[in-house]
Design a protein around this motif. Structure first.
Motif, PDB file in Angstrom:
ATOM      1  N   ALA A  97       0.831  -1.199   0.000  1.00 48.99           N
ATOM      2  CA  ALA A  97       0.000   0.000   0.000  1.00 48.99           C
ATOM      3  C   ALA A  97       0.869   1.254   0.000  1.00 48.99           C
ATOM      4  N   GLY A  98       1.954   1.228   0.774  1.00 42.42           N
ATOM      5  CA  GLY A  98       2.857   2.371   0.821  1.00 42.42           C
ATOM      6  C   GLY A  98       3.551   2.616  -0.506  1.00 42.42           C
ATOM      7  N   PHE A  99       3.961   1.554  -1.193  1.00 41.01           N
ATOM      8  CA  PHE A  99       4.612   1.707  -2.492  1.00 41.01           C
ATOM      9  C   PHE A  99       3.644   2.281  -3.534  1.00 41.01           C
ATOM     10  N   PHE A 100       2.373   1.910  -3.457  1.00 45.83           N
ATOM     11  CA  PHE A 100       1.375   2.474  -4.364  1.00 45.83           C
ATOM     12  C   PHE A 100       1.266   3.987  -4.163  1.00 45.83           C
ATOM     13  N   ILE A 101       1.212   4.412  -2.907  1.00 46.26           N
ATOM     14  CA  ILE A 101       1.104   5.834  -2.611  1.00 46.26           C
ATOM     15  C   ILE A 101       2.362   6.572  -3.062  1.00 46.26           C
ATOM     16  N   TRP A 128      -4.088  10.693   7.935  1.00 43.76           N
ATOM     17  CA  TRP A 128      -2.853  10.810   8.698  1.00 43.76           C
ATOM     18  C   TRP A 128      -3.064  10.410  10.159  1.00 43.76           C
ATOM     19  N   LEU A 129      -4.230  10.699  10.672  1.00 50.67           N
ATOM     20  CA  LEU A 129      -4.533  10.298  12.045  1.00 50.67           C
ATOM     21  C   LEU A 129      -4.534   8.776  12.163  1.00 50.67           C
ATOM     22  N   ILE A 130      -5.185   8.105  11.216  1.00 50.99           N
ATOM     23  CA  ILE A 130      -5.231   6.642  11.222  1.00 50.99           C
ATOM     24  C   ILE A 130      -3.822   6.068  11.074  1.00 50.99           C
ATOM     25  N   LEU A 131      -3.033   6.688  10.191  1.00 51.85           N
ATOM     26  CA  LEU A 131      -1.666   6.224   9.974  1.00 51.85           C
ATOM     27  C   LEU A 131      -0.844   6.341  11.253  1.00 51.85           C
ATOM     28  N   TYR A 172      -0.036  -3.002  11.429  1.00 49.39           N
ATOM     29  CA  TYR A 172       0.229  -3.081   9.987  1.00 49.39           C
ATOM     30  C   TYR A 172      -1.055  -2.926   9.173  1.00 49.39           C
ATOM     31  N   LEU A 173      -2.126  -3.574   9.610  1.00 45.06           N
ATOM     32  CA  LEU A 173      -3.387  -3.510   8.876  1.00 45.06           C
ATOM     33  C   LEU A 173      -4.013  -2.126   8.963  1.00 45.06           C
ATOM     34  N   TYR A 206      -4.838   0.431   5.877  1.00 46.85           N
ATOM     35  CA  TYR A 206      -6.123   1.116   5.705  1.00 46.85           C
ATOM     36  C   TYR A 206      -5.917   2.620   5.574  1.00 46.85           C
ATOM     37  N   ALA A 207      -5.017   3.172   6.372  1.00 42.79           N
ATOM     38  CA  ALA A 207      -4.731   4.607   6.309  1.00 42.79           C
ATOM     39  C   ALA A 207      -4.179   4.990   4.940  1.00 42.79           C
TER      40      ALA A 207
END
Length: 267
Positions: A70-74, A213-216, A253-254, A258-259
Motif C-alpha cells: 500500500a505504501g509503495f502504491f502511494i 494521517w490520524l489513522i496512519l 500493519y493492517l 487502511y490509512a
C-alpha cells in the motif's frame, strides 16, 4: 484490492479540515479477525508446536507486506511530489524491512543458527530511521505549532522508556554485552518513533492533516507499542509466539494499510 490512479499533482495548500470519514467497520473486522486468530493459536495443545511459529511468521510477514505494498502504491502515485513521494517510499521500505527480517529470523532459526544477534536485527532496526523520516518529513511540511507541554512530553517519553529499560536490562545482562546494546537500540528506536507518531496523532486529530494521517499515526503507535512491550518482556524471558502483544503488530500493519488506502481519496 487497491486501485490507485497515478497523479503528478502535489497539493500546495492543505485544507484545515478534510472531511474524509473513518469506516469503523474496518476496525471492527480487524479486531474480530485478530481475536479469532489468537484463539486459534491457543487451540494448539502443545505451546511449543513448531507449526505455531510457522503460522506466526507467515501472519507477521503477510500483514507487514500488505502495509508495504500500500505504501509503495502511494509513493508511486505521488513520486513527483517533493514530500509525499520520498516520505511514503521510506515508510513502505520500513514495512518491507519488517517483513524481510521476520523471514530471515525464521530461516536462521530453522537452520540451527543463532537468529539474534544476526543480520535480521539490522534489517529490523532499519524500520526506525525510515519511519522517523516519514513522520518528520510530513510534520515539518505542514509546519504545525507545537506547545511547550507537548514538546516536553514528546522529548521525555522516549527518555523515560529507554531509561527504565536500560536499568532493568542491565541488571539481567550483568554487564555491557552485545545483547544489552542490541536491546537498547530497539528500545531507543521504537520509543522515539512512538513519541513522534503520538505527536503526529495530536496534530492530525486537529484536522491539519485529516483523517488518513490520524489513522496512519495510530497504526504506527500500535506497532511501536508492540516493540516496546516486547523489549520489556524479553528482559525477563516472558515473550512467546502466542503472546497477545503480537496482535499489536498485526493490527498496526493492517491499520497502516487502511490509512494508506484512505490517502488516495484526499491527496
Amino acid at each position: 484490492m487497491f486501485s490507485f490512479k497515478k497523479s503528478h499533482r502535489e497539493p500546495d495548500i492543505v485544507p484545515e479540515k478534510i472531511s474524509e470519514k473513518i469506516d469503523y467497520k474496518i476496525f471492527l473486522i480487524i479486531a474480530v479477525g485478530l481475536v479469532v486468530y489468537q484463539f486459534y493459536l491457543y487451540s494448539f495443545k502443545n505451546p511449543d508446536d513448531p507449526n505455531i511459529e510457522l503460522v506466526e511468521t507467515i501472519v507477521t510477514t503477510v500483514t507487514a507486506l500488505v502495509a508495504a505494498v500500500a505504501g509503495f502504491f502511494i509513493a508511486k502515485r505521488y513520486w513527483k511530489s517533493s514530500v509525499f513521494g520520498t516520505s511514503y517510499l521510506a515508510l513502505a521500505s520500513g514495512m518491507l524491512c519488517n517483513a524481510a527480517a521476520e523471514r530471515i529470523y525464521y530461516f536462521l532459526e530453522q537452520q540451527g543458527q543463532t537468529p539474534s544477534p544476526s543480520i535480521a536485527d539490522w534489517v529490523w532496526l532499519a524500520f526506525y530511521p525510515l519511519t522517523f523520516y516519514h513522520l518528520a518529513r510530513n510534520i515539518k511540511f505542514f509546519k504545525p505549532k507545537i506547545s511547550i507541554p507537548v514538546k516536553a512530553f514528546v522529548i521525555l517519553l522516549p527518555i523515560v522508556i529507554t531509561g527504565v529499560y536500560a536499568f532493568l536490562d542491565f541488571g539481567q545482562e550483568q554487564g555491557l554485552t552485545t545483547n544489552y546494546f542490541l536491546g537498547l537500540a530497539y528500545i531507543v528506536g521504537s520509543s522515539v518513533i512512538m513519541s513522534a507518531a503520538i505527536l503526529g496523532a495530536m496534530i492530525f486529530r486537529q484536522g491539519t492533516l485529516g483523517t488518513p494521517w490520524l489513522i496512519l499515526a495510530i497504526g504506527i503507535v500500535l506497532t511501536t507499542l508492540g516493540d516496546n512491550w516486547y523489549s520489556y518482556l524479553d528482559v525477563y524471558n516472558q515473550y512467546s509466539v502466542t503472546h497477545p502483544l503480537n496482535l499489536l503488530w498485526y493490527g498496526g500493519y493492517l491499520v497502516i494499510a487502511y490509512a494508506l488506502y484512505k490517502h488516495k481519496k484526499v491527496l
